[in-house]
Motif scaffolding. Structure first.
Motif, PDB file in Angstrom:
ATOM      1  N   LYS A 199      10.652  39.109  40.070  1.00 52.48           N
ATOM      2  CA  LYS A 199       9.660  38.660  41.063  1.00 52.48           C
ATOM      3  C   LYS A 199      10.214  37.498  41.887  1.00 52.48           C
ATOM      4  CE  LYS A 199       6.001  40.137  37.922  1.00 52.48           C
ATOM      5  NZ  LYS A 199       5.095  39.700  36.841  1.00 52.48           N
ATOM      6  N   LEU A 200      10.882  36.561  41.206  1.00 52.03           N
ATOM      7  CA  LEU A 200      11.448  35.415  41.913  1.00 52.03           C
ATOM      8  C   LEU A 200      12.490  35.859  42.938  1.00 52.03           C
ATOM      9  CD1 LEU A 200      11.382  32.262  41.989  1.00 52.03           C
ATOM     10  CD2 LEU A 200      13.461  32.356  40.595  1.00 52.03           C
ATOM     11  N   ALA A 201      13.312  36.829  42.562  1.00 56.48           N
ATOM     12  CA  ALA A 201      14.351  37.311  43.489  1.00 56.48           C
ATOM     13  C   ALA A 201      13.720  37.898  44.750  1.00 56.48           C
ATOM     14  CB  ALA A 201      15.236  38.352  42.794  1.00 56.48           C
ATOM     15  N   LEU A 202      12.583  38.571  44.595  1.00 52.48           N
ATOM     16  CA  LEU A 202      11.908  39.144  45.764  1.00 52.48           C
ATOM     17  C   LEU A 202      11.306  38.045  46.640  1.00 52.48           C
ATOM     18  CD1 LEU A 202      10.190  42.216  44.034  1.00 52.48           C
ATOM     19  CD2 LEU A 202      12.247  42.189  45.473  1.00 52.48           C
ATOM     20  N   LEU A 203      10.669  37.071  46.013  1.00 48.06           N
ATOM     21  CA  LEU A 203      10.105  35.962  46.791  1.00 48.06           C
ATOM     22  C   LEU A 203      11.202  35.197  47.523  1.00 48.06           C
ATOM     23  CD1 LEU A 203       7.386  34.393  44.445  1.00 48.06           C
ATOM     24  CD2 LEU A 203       7.052  35.888  46.421  1.00 48.06           C
ATOM     25  N   ALA A 204      12.320  34.981  46.831  1.00 44.12           N
ATOM     26  CA  ALA A 204      13.419  34.215  47.445  1.00 44.12           C
ATOM     27  C   ALA A 204      13.956  34.941  48.672  1.00 44.12           C
ATOM     28  CB  ALA A 204      14.528  33.978  46.427  1.00 44.12           C
ATOM     29  N   SER A 205      14.080  36.245  48.571  1.00 44.53           N
ATOM     30  CA  SER A 205      14.584  37.030  49.697  1.00 44.53           C
ATOM     31  C   SER A 205      13.698  36.836  50.925  1.00 44.53           C
ATOM     32  CB  SER A 205      14.646  38.509  49.305  1.00 44.53           C
ATOM     33  OG  SER A 205      14.833  39.310  50.444  1.00 44.53           O
ATOM     34  N   ILE A 206      12.397  36.955  50.732  1.00 45.10           N
ATOM     35  CA  ILE A 206      11.465  36.810  51.847  1.00 45.10           C
ATOM     36  C   ILE A 206      11.440  35.379  52.356  1.00 45.10           C
ATOM     37  CG2 ILE A 206       9.034  36.839  52.443  1.00 45.10           C
ATOM     38  CD1 ILE A 206       8.732  39.091  50.415  1.00 45.10           C
ATOM     39  N   ALA A 207      11.445  34.439  51.429  1.00 47.34           N
ATOM     40  CA  ALA A 207      11.317  33.040  51.825  1.00 47.34           C
ATOM     41  C   ALA A 207      12.515  32.572  52.636  1.00 47.34           C
ATOM     42  CB  ALA A 207      11.152  32.157  50.588  1.00 47.34           C
ATOM     43  N   PHE A 208      13.713  33.030  52.233  1.00 50.05           N
ATOM     44  CA  PHE A 208      14.925  32.457  52.819  1.00 50.05           C
ATOM     45  C   PHE A 208      15.728  33.420  53.679  1.00 50.05           C
ATOM     46  CE2 PHE A 208      13.979  30.174  48.799  1.00 50.05           C
ATOM     47  CZ  PHE A 208      13.561  28.993  49.388  1.00 50.05           C
ATOM     48  N   GLY A 209      15.209  34.631  53.877  1.00 46.29           N
ATOM     49  CA  GLY A 209      15.926  35.575  54.732  1.00 46.29           C
ATOM     50  C   GLY A 209      17.248  36.007  54.142  1.00 46.29           C
ATOM     51  N   THR A 210      17.280  36.126  52.819  1.00 47.03           N
ATOM     52  CA  THR A 210      18.516  36.504  52.133  1.00 47.03           C
ATOM     53  C   THR A 210      18.330  37.843  51.425  1.00 47.03           C
ATOM     54  OG1 THR A 210      17.744  35.183  50.267  1.00 47.03           O
ATOM     55  CG2 THR A 210      19.308  34.135  51.757  1.00 47.03           C
ATOM     56  N   LYS A 211      19.444  38.518  51.160  1.00 49.45           N
ATOM     57  CA  LYS A 211      19.371  39.763  50.402  1.00 49.45           C
ATOM     58  C   LYS A 211      18.873  39.472  48.987  1.00 49.45           C
ATOM     59  CE  LYS A 211      23.204  41.712  52.954  1.00 49.45           C
ATOM     60  NZ  LYS A 211      24.549  42.289  52.971  1.00 49.45           N
ATOM     61  N   PRO A 212      17.973  40.313  48.471  1.00 50.61           N
ATOM     62  CA  PRO A 212      17.514  40.052  47.108  1.00 50.61           C
ATOM     63  C   PRO A 212      18.704  40.056  46.166  1.00 50.61           C
ATOM     64  CG  PRO A 212      16.651  42.167  47.936  1.00 50.61           C
ATOM     65  CD  PRO A 212      17.376  41.516  49.066  1.00 50.61           C
ATOM     66  N   ALA A 213      18.787  39.035  45.325  1.00 48.25           N
ATOM     67  CA  ALA A 213      19.971  38.883  44.480  1.00 48.25           C
ATOM     68  C   ALA A 213      19.537  38.506  43.087  1.00 48.25           C
ATOM     69  CB  ALA A 213      20.903  37.841  45.088  1.00 48.25           C
ATOM     70  N   PHE A 214      18.999  39.494  42.370  1.00 48.51           N
ATOM     71  CA  PHE A 214      18.524  39.227  41.017  1.00 48.51           C
ATOM     72  C   PHE A 214      19.647  38.747  40.110  1.00 48.51           C
ATOM     73  CE2 PHE A 214      18.011  41.024  36.708  1.00 48.51           C
ATOM     74  CZ  PHE A 214      17.055  40.123  36.254  1.00 48.51           C
ATOM     75  N   ASP A 215      20.858  39.261  40.340  1.00 47.14           N
ATOM     76  CA  ASP A 215      21.987  38.861  39.495  1.00 47.14           C
ATOM     77  C   ASP A 215      22.270  37.367  39.560  1.00 47.14           C
ATOM     78  OD1 ASP A 215      22.282  41.404  38.664  1.00 47.14           O
ATOM     79  OD2 ASP A 215      24.005  41.863  39.944  1.00 47.14           O
ATOM     80  N   ASN A 216      21.844  36.744  40.640  1.00 44.49           N
ATOM     81  CA  ASN A 216      22.094  35.307  40.781  1.00 44.49           C
ATOM     82  C   ASN A 216      20.985  34.441  40.202  1.00 44.49           C
ATOM     83  OD1 ASN A 216      24.403  36.027  42.097  1.00 44.49           O
ATOM     84  ND2 ASN A 216      23.583  35.691  44.149  1.00 44.49           N
ATOM     85  N   VAL A 217      19.932  35.066  39.687  1.00 43.51           N
ATOM     86  CA  VAL A 217      18.859  34.266  39.093  1.00 43.51           C
ATOM     87  C   VAL A 217      19.337  33.745  37.741  1.00 43.51           C
ATOM     88  CG1 VAL A 217      16.473  34.248  38.236  1.00 43.51           C
ATOM     89  CG2 VAL A 217      17.069  35.639  40.238  1.00 43.51           C
ATOM     90  N   GLN A 218      19.311  32.435  37.569  1.00 43.38           N
ATOM     91  CA  GLN A 218      19.642  31.858  36.262  1.00 43.38           C
ATOM     92  C   GLN A 218      18.452  32.070  35.339  1.00 43.38           C
ATOM     93  OE1 GLN A 218      20.952  27.731  36.636  1.00 43.38           O
ATOM     94  NE2 GLN A 218      21.432  28.219  38.764  1.00 43.38           N
ATOM     95  N   LEU A 219      18.659  32.896  34.333  1.00 45.87           N
ATOM     96  CA  LEU A 219      17.549  33.334  33.493  1.00 45.87           C
ATOM     97  C   LEU A 219      17.590  32.678  32.139  1.00 45.87           C
ATOM     98  CD1 LEU A 219      17.245  37.208  33.639  1.00 45.87           C
ATOM     99  CD2 LEU A 219      15.659  35.517  34.554  1.00 45.87           C
ATOM    100  N   GLU A 220      16.428  32.235  31.684  1.00 43.97           N
ATOM    101  CA  GLU A 220      16.317  31.792  30.308  1.00 43.97           C
ATOM    102  C   GLU A 220      14.918  32.133  29.832  1.00 43.97           C
ATOM    103  OE1 GLU A 220      17.494  27.686  29.702  1.00 43.97           O
ATOM    104  OE2 GLU A 220      16.320  27.691  27.856  1.00 43.97           O
TER     105      GLU A 220
END
Lengths: 428, 428
Positions: A207-228
């Motif tokens: 979900k965060l990756a999708l919000l980030a894409s829209i918010a910042f005009g970037t390609k969705p990049a789930f692999d770059n989400v630091q997950l814990e």
């Protein structure tokens, strides 16, 4: 009269049947609002014999979702199957190729294949809408993409996994440990088939990756989400946090920094009296900050039949009204490749570790932290019966990179048992 | 390339200059998001010589907003003058007649003339958008009209006047009385030119009428909003409420009942630990409840240059993207005439009155309430130095109609000095 909008609905679980119920119950309202009849042409699911509590006899039945997605009498393919590979992906691609619009609740599919699907949709002049994929009934995609379109978004944050929030709030409320509550969630059916999607933070990370894409005009990049995930949070952590006026939340934060796009989904301490700190149970909350709007907080149910179906219907109504918008708010081909931030903006951190009970141990810890550049705000060693002593440290502001180095140095001291718990303290 | 979207902006106060700043600062972002250049053709305001902190030399200047609204090089008339008669109304009508879309922040204009304007717009195939008119930067109109379009809305509530909320929260925080804080707001420029618009609840009532229209598919009916201001709230009320775990908020509630459409904007007691109770200062909050979505809470800045301009820009971007929607979410000619509810749903009430200090006075009050059908939950008479005794009563649930009868009977007892303060207790 305008032509009816004809749907093909794939997946008849909670959300799918919820959508069918709304369309049956609110036909007149939907027509008044959109100017078109919204009708279901066909449905598909694995098991045709199951009683789902809604009459399906009016709709054609397809066993193959790809066949459903490409039917001539379907204008919009409504994908409510889930899963980021296999049927959901195949049918979505087939729908777009056949000139259908797509409405989906599938966060995994879009977080992982969203860029390719958006490009395919836009090349074909089709839309993909996914309000239900993020924060359940909260119209957060719409708010961010449309309502706040005049903003340079500076930060998006959110608590977006109801199961994790339920476990964390119940730990504090009932004094039960993580494992007991995990089992309770399992019994209550609150967990995904792969529970790591919930407690590992993956679902919320999508979900965060999708919000980030829209918010910042970037390609969705789930692999770059630091997950814990929340699996290592103990009752002690919950109590220590409460003592200091904080609550622990599985918090997602996306922000553009001078060092790249920061995307993290991890347990954090947030002030107990902040809107995020006060969030109980399965409720979701998303905070959006922009240069013009300052701060907007959206709160609502993060899951469930009604709320998720409400979000799906919002997308369907938009399509019926003729609203056409790029999947991520601007053309997919114009989205930037965001460099992932190698470190986060500095913040204080909470550390809990078990120290061997021998002379000089605490001094070694303090020295290791200090040498790495982490300065200590508060430190407490608790009385104990075990051979190791629980030690609690609150650091001054430091970056995740510096903290990482410090944790590696700590391990080398030989006085720390196991791996310390390190949580960011997010002042909101 | 698609043609630019050309704006004519009337009114260069805080919001107008805020919009111009965003358009100048975010030109590339707006174009990426909407696919069109958003440009300002002309502006108008009363005083051409004033320095407004933004360069206006690129734009044609019109002294007459009607002339601005009808210019050939204007596609969208952006009305930021305010006022429900005179120039704002004339120019809006002229813009629609000349085939322009309209974006406005003018709650009074739409609450009072919205039905006629919407009919004019829709007959001409034009849109009127007004996100900035309600709750500042919060995308509440969009959420309600679009995101929640699949819902039968059951209730809309909100704190939507920042000045009143500032006064009420400061009374509790500082112990200053209403009059002192009113004067402070006046000095700080927080009040409308006619302060009764704020403290009398009129401004917030306009907003509620607009939300009710969208939520329930009814013609906006500001005249049916039961209005009560905060002028009679005393420090005692604030303290008594706090003692019982409540806060006093100027709360708007709109709901459909079996007896008609209930619309009221009045000071209410709400639980201190609820999202509405915790709202401080100028922040606004709107709560939307629907049959599918359950409950959504939206929170954000209710006024100010950036937030209000953000809302205006959201509307402009929607128009640039080609989104066309009826003013109140469904065709104006299909909106129902809602019968106003003659009474509200039952609720407990808080009463404060001054009682003459003579034997049997309290018994007379209790009898008058009881005879009218109002039963007492709690009653307290305070020690006092004045010739009258302050009495505080919390009633069990009763309708506003029954309470009204009881208050009239109370007046006839001859033992109550002045008019009692009667506030609804809203359990959320």
């Amino acid at each position: 009269m305008t032509e009816p909008l004809r749907l093909g609905i794939a997946g008849l679980g909670t959300v799918g049947t919820g959508v069918i119920k709304i369309i049956r119950r609110q036909a007149a309202l939907l027509e008044a609002r959109t100017g078109r009849t919204i009708q279901i042409s066909a449905v598909s699911a694995r098991d045709a014999s199951k009683d789902r509590g809604v009459p399906l006899g009016d709709y054609a039945w397809e066993t193959d979702p790809v066949a459903l997605a490409t039917r001539d009498d379907v204008d919009v393919f409504v994908e409510l199957m889930g899963g980021h590979e296999g049927a959901a992906k195949d049918a979505t691609e087939a729908a777009l190729a056949a000139g259908k619009d797509v409405v989906t609740a599938n966060k995994a599919l879009l977080a992982i294949h969203g860029q390719a699907l958006a490009e395919q949709a836009e090349a074909a002049g089709r839309v993909i809408r996914f309000e239900a994929a993020v924060a359940g009934g909260i119209p957060v995609i719409k708010s961010l993409t449309e309502g706040l379109a005049g903003n340079d978004v500076t930060r998006v944050m959110g608590v977006m996994n109801g199961t994790c929030n339920y476990i964390l709030t119940q730990m504090e409320a009932t004094g039960q440990g993580y494992n007991a509550l995990f089992e309770e969630c399992d019994r209550l059916g609150y967990l995904e088939a792969d529970p790591n999607l919930d407690v590992g933070g993956i679902d919320a990370g999508h979900k965060l990756a999708l919000l980030a894409s829209i918010a910042f005009g970037t390609k969705p990049a789930f692999d770059n989400v630091q997950l814990e995930g929340i699996q290592r949070i103990s009752l002690d952590d919950i109590r220590h946090a409460a003592d200091m006026g904080y609550r622990i939340k599985l918090l997602g934060v996306a922000q553009r920094t001078a060092r790249g796009l920061e995307q993290r989904m991890s347990p954090c301490l947030v002030p107990a009296n902040s809107p995020l700190g006060q969030l109980e149970g399965g409720t979701n909350m998303v905070v959006i900050e922009g240069d013009a709007v300052e701060q907007i907080v959206l709160r609502g149910p993060g899951a469930g039949e009604g709320p998720t179906a409400s979000a799906v219907m919002g997308d369907i109504c938009d399509i019926a009204r003729g609203f056409r918008i790029a999947t991520f708010g601007q053309p997919a081909t114009s989205l930037e490749e965001a460099a992932p931030a190698q470190t986060s903006l500095p913040a204080p951190h909470y550390l809990r570790m078990s120290l061997q009970d021998k002379p000089g141990a605490l001094a070694k810890v303090a020295a290791a932290l200090g040498n790495a550049g982490v300065s200590i705000d508060r430190m407490r060693q608790y009385g104990h019966s075990e051979p190791t002593a629980p030690v609690l440290i609150v650091t001054h502001k430091c970056t995740s990179q510096i903290l990482q180095t410090a944790l590696e140095d700590l391990a080398k001291t030989g006085v720390v048992e196991g791996e310390p718990v390190a949580l960011r303290i997010e002042e909101l």
